[in-house]
Design a protein around this motif. Structure first.
Motif, short mmCIF file in Angstrom:
data_model
loop_
_atom_site.label_atom_id
_atom_site.label_comp_id
_atom_site.label_asym_id
_atom_site.label_seq_id
_atom_site.Cartn_x
_atom_site.Cartn_y
_atom_site.Cartn_z
N GLU A 1 32.54 -64.76 17.81
CA GLU A 1 32.25 -66.18 17.59
C GLU A 1 30.82 -66.24 17.07
O GLU A 1 29.88 -65.80 17.73
N VAL A 2 30.66 -66.78 15.86
CA VAL A 2 29.35 -66.74 15.20
C VAL A 2 28.92 -68.15 14.82
O VAL A 2 29.68 -68.91 14.21
N ALA A 3 27.68 -68.48 15.18
CA ALA A 3 27.06 -69.74 14.75
C ALA A 3 25.88 -69.38 13.86
O ALA A 3 24.99 -68.62 14.26
N ALA A 4 25.87 -69.92 12.63
CA ALA A 4 24.80 -69.62 11.69
C ALA A 4 23.94 -70.86 11.46
O ALA A 4 24.46 -71.98 11.35
N PHE A 5 22.63 -70.63 11.38
CA PHE A 5 21.69 -71.71 11.15
C PHE A 5 20.76 -71.31 10.01
O PHE A 5 20.39 -70.14 9.87
N LEU A 6 20.36 -72.30 9.21
CA LEU A 6 19.53 -72.02 8.04
C LEU A 6 18.26 -72.86 8.08
O LEU A 6 18.31 -74.08 8.31
N TYR A 7 17.13 -72.20 7.84
CA TYR A 7 15.88 -72.92 7.66
C TYR A 7 15.68 -73.11 6.16
O TYR A 7 15.52 -72.14 5.41
N GLY A 8 15.71 -74.35 5.71
CA GLY A 8 15.59 -74.63 4.29
C GLY A 8 16.91 -75.10 3.71
O GLY A 8 17.88 -75.38 4.43
N GLU A 9 16.95 -75.17 2.38
CA GLU A 9 18.13 -75.68 1.68
C GLU A 9 18.91 -74.53 1.05
O GLU A 9 18.32 -73.65 0.41
N ALA A 10 20.21 -74.56 1.20
CA ALA A 10 21.05 -73.49 0.66
C ALA A 10 20.90 -73.38 -0.85
O ALA A 10 20.94 -72.28 -1.42
N GLY A 11 20.72 -74.52 -1.52
CA GLY A 11 20.61 -74.50 -2.97
C GLY A 11 19.37 -73.81 -3.48
O GLY A 11 19.29 -73.44 -4.66
N LYS A 12 18.37 -73.62 -2.61
CA LYS A 12 17.12 -72.99 -3.02
C LYS A 12 17.04 -71.51 -2.62
O LYS A 12 16.00 -70.88 -2.83
N LEU A 13 18.11 -70.99 -2.07
CA LEU A 13 18.11 -69.57 -1.71
C LEU A 13 18.03 -68.70 -2.96
O LEU A 13 18.54 -69.09 -4.03
N PRO A 14 17.40 -67.51 -2.89
CA PRO A 14 17.44 -66.57 -4.02
C PRO A 14 18.88 -66.22 -4.37
O PRO A 14 19.78 -66.34 -3.52
N PRO A 15 19.14 -65.78 -5.60
CA PRO A 15 20.54 -65.57 -6.04
C PRO A 15 21.39 -64.71 -5.12
O PRO A 15 22.52 -65.09 -4.78
N ASP A 16 20.90 -63.56 -4.70
CA ASP A 16 21.72 -62.68 -3.86
C ASP A 16 21.94 -63.29 -2.48
O ASP A 16 23.04 -63.19 -1.91
N ALA A 17 20.90 -63.91 -1.93
CA ALA A 17 21.05 -64.56 -0.63
C ALA A 17 22.03 -65.73 -0.73
O ALA A 17 22.85 -65.94 0.17
N LYS A 18 21.97 -66.47 -1.85
CA LYS A 18 22.89 -67.60 -2.04
C LYS A 18 24.34 -67.10 -2.15
O LYS A 18 25.26 -67.71 -1.58
N ALA A 19 24.54 -65.98 -2.83
CA ALA A 19 25.89 -65.44 -2.95
C ALA A 19 26.44 -65.05 -1.58
O ALA A 19 27.62 -65.29 -1.27
N ASN A 20 25.61 -64.48 -0.73
CA ASN A 20 26.08 -64.11 0.60
C ASN A 20 26.24 -65.31 1.51
O ASN A 20 27.09 -65.30 2.41
#
Length: 506
Positions: A80-99
């Motif tokens: 069971e996994v809960a993921a949280f992001l600091y910042g906006e997904a649209g501004k992630l670097p390309p490889d990080a955004k793909a993942n």
């Protein structure tokens, strides 16, 4: 030698491999994520039995991308996994955004501000900030890393810890396991690093070895170097001179001399003033004794060409040090010289006068206080709270000190740094599986100075002697263990040498 790569060196290496088409950023991120999960299961085998619960905290850069890989892999494992992001997904670097998008096919991602339950039994994966952190953590980030999780895994380095210096930028996560990639970073070993990293693992992600000007971890010295040559007489293995202080102040020099003898110097002589001759004579056997009253007496003794190294400082006294150090470092034929303790403090009012005397075969062995007396500006930079990353480090300070002094500087501490004037630098950290807390005992530094002196008397170059001595010093403490006092260190060296295979002949 094991290289420790700075954040910039690691980025350069990755960029070169990607630019040459040998790997993609996505492949490196996938390998990193798999390396984290493998290290987790290896460290805590029970975690391989699903279901488990994980909270993955992802940041706005590629470290966050590694976190999304881990989230996906654990979800596929049945967690069971809960993921949280600091910042906006649209501004992630390309490889990080793909993942992030690959993860999104399996689960939702919520804003970091909603991660209020990280201490409620879940394993926390810290993927907020990796090696590229350049500013102190504040506000929400500071509050998040301050929460203590039941169990925390940091990706590459705990968030808030400077990867180059090991110093905390504002606040830092405390991990139980840190998984770095390709090589450890200096910050894993320096300053606050070990206290925040927990167990340190390094995962192979398929990059080639080597980096120019890399800091190295001191390895065990080569056994053949420490062995004695067959058929040689005592002077063939070097003659070390250790100069002591006056009556009641000879113990430190005797410790250093005993260590020099135990590490294989063929002859070790204690040079003592007349007031201390009887005191020393009553307490030595294998050590030689000569009277060295003043600078003229030392100069006369150094006329003996068989003396190959000398040590001044332990218990020497400040006035005696000011008289003798110029003689030890001067002359037409300067010997390999270790300056420690009083030989350093005696020049705190005019460090430049000391530096003008030094030559390339000298080794200075200050602890932090002595370092501050000789290099007050460098020590002040180390003491100032870091305001940006990469923060000023003990490596930076030791390298600058070695350039200024024109000789090798061994800056003592749990994270001992050895620097040469040409920029070469190595680190011996008594941390992780080489922790040796028993070295925090009076006289242990005198023994270290003696080991360096003995190795240089035998012909080792200053850097090689300093590195070997740092390793042997810690190893002797680890072999002896609890209850260690400084007198035990020289007596444990034969056991250490036998284990290395260095007790034989060549």
């Amino acid at each position: 030698m094991t290289d420790l790569l700075t954040a910039a060196q690691m980025r350069t290496l990755e960029g070169a491999e990607i630019g040459a088409g040998r790997v993609t950023g996505m492949e490196l991120m996938e390998r990193a994520g798999r390396g984290v999960v493998a290290a987790m299961f290896d460290e805590w085998p029970a975690l391989a039995r699903a279901p488990q619960r994980a909270v993955v905290l992802c940041g706005p850069g590629n470290n966050g991308g590694d976190g999304f890989v881990v989230a996906r892999l654990l979800k596929e494992w049945g967690w069971e996994v809960a993921a949280f992001l600091y910042g906006e997904a649209g501004k992630l670097p390309p490889d990080a955004k793909a993942n992030y998008q690959r993860w999104s096919a399996l689960g939702a991602t919520r804003p970091l501000a909603e991660a209020q339950d990280i201490g409620e039994g879940a394993l926390v994966v810290d993927a907020l900030f990796g090696t590229g952190l350049t500013r102190p953590l504040e506000g929400l980030l500071r509050e998040t890393v301050a929460r203590r999780a039941a169990r925390c895994v940091a990706i590459d380095i705990p968030s808030g810890l400077c990867a180059d210096s090991g110093r905390v930028l504002g606040a830092a996560m405390r991990a139980d396991l840190t998984v770095s990639f390709h090589s450890a970073k200096p910050g894993h070993y320096l300053a606050d690093g070990p206290d925040h990293c927990g167990v340190l693992r390094v995962a192979d992600i398929g990059l080639p070895p080597g980096a120019p000007e890399a800091i190295t971890l001191c390895p065990a010295p080569d056994a053949a170097t420490l062995a004695k040559r067959a058929g040689g007489h005592k002077y063939r293995h070097g003659h070390a001179l250790i100069v002591s202080g006056g009556a009641g102040r000879t113990g430190a020099a005797r410790l250093a001399a005993r260590a020099a003898l135990r590490i294989g110097a063929g002859v070790v002589t204690l040079g003592v003033p007349g007031s201390a001759q009887q005191e020393v004579a009553c307490q030595i056997a294998a050590l030689m004794l000569r009277r060295v009253e003043d600078g003229a007496g030392l100069a006369a003794m150094l006329a003996d060409p068989r003396i190959t190294a000398l040590c001044l400082g332990p218990g020497l006294g400040l006035a005696r040090a000011r008289d003798l150090v110029p003689v030890a470092c001067g002359g037409a034929d300067p010997r390999a010289t270790v300056l420690d303790a009083d030989a350093l403090t005696a020049f705190e009012d005019d460090p430049g006068a000391l530096f003008a005397m030094l030559h390339g075969a000298c080794v200075l062995t200050p602890h932090q206080g002595e370092f501050a007396r000789l290099f007050p500006d460098l020590a002040a930079r180390l003491a100032a709270p870091p305001t940006k990353g990469p923060a000023y480090s003990r490596v930076d300070a030791a390298r600058a000190a070695a350039r200024r002094a024109g000789c090798v500087v061994l800056l003592k501490g749990p994270d001992t740094v050895i620097a040469a004037p040409d920029g070469r630098c190595s680190l011996h950290a008594a941390q992780y599986d080489r922790a040796a807390p028993w070295l925090a005992t009076a006289g242990s530094g005198d023994v270290l100075a003696g080991i360096i002196t003995g190795l240089m008397a035998r012909g080792l170059a200053p850097v090689q002697a300093a590195e070997g001595a740092a390793w042997l010093h810690v190893e002797a403490a680890r072999v002896f263990g609890p209850g260690l006092i400084a007198e035990d260190l020289p007596e444990t060296l034969p056991q250490v040498l036998r284990a290395l295979g260095g007790g034989g002949t060549t």
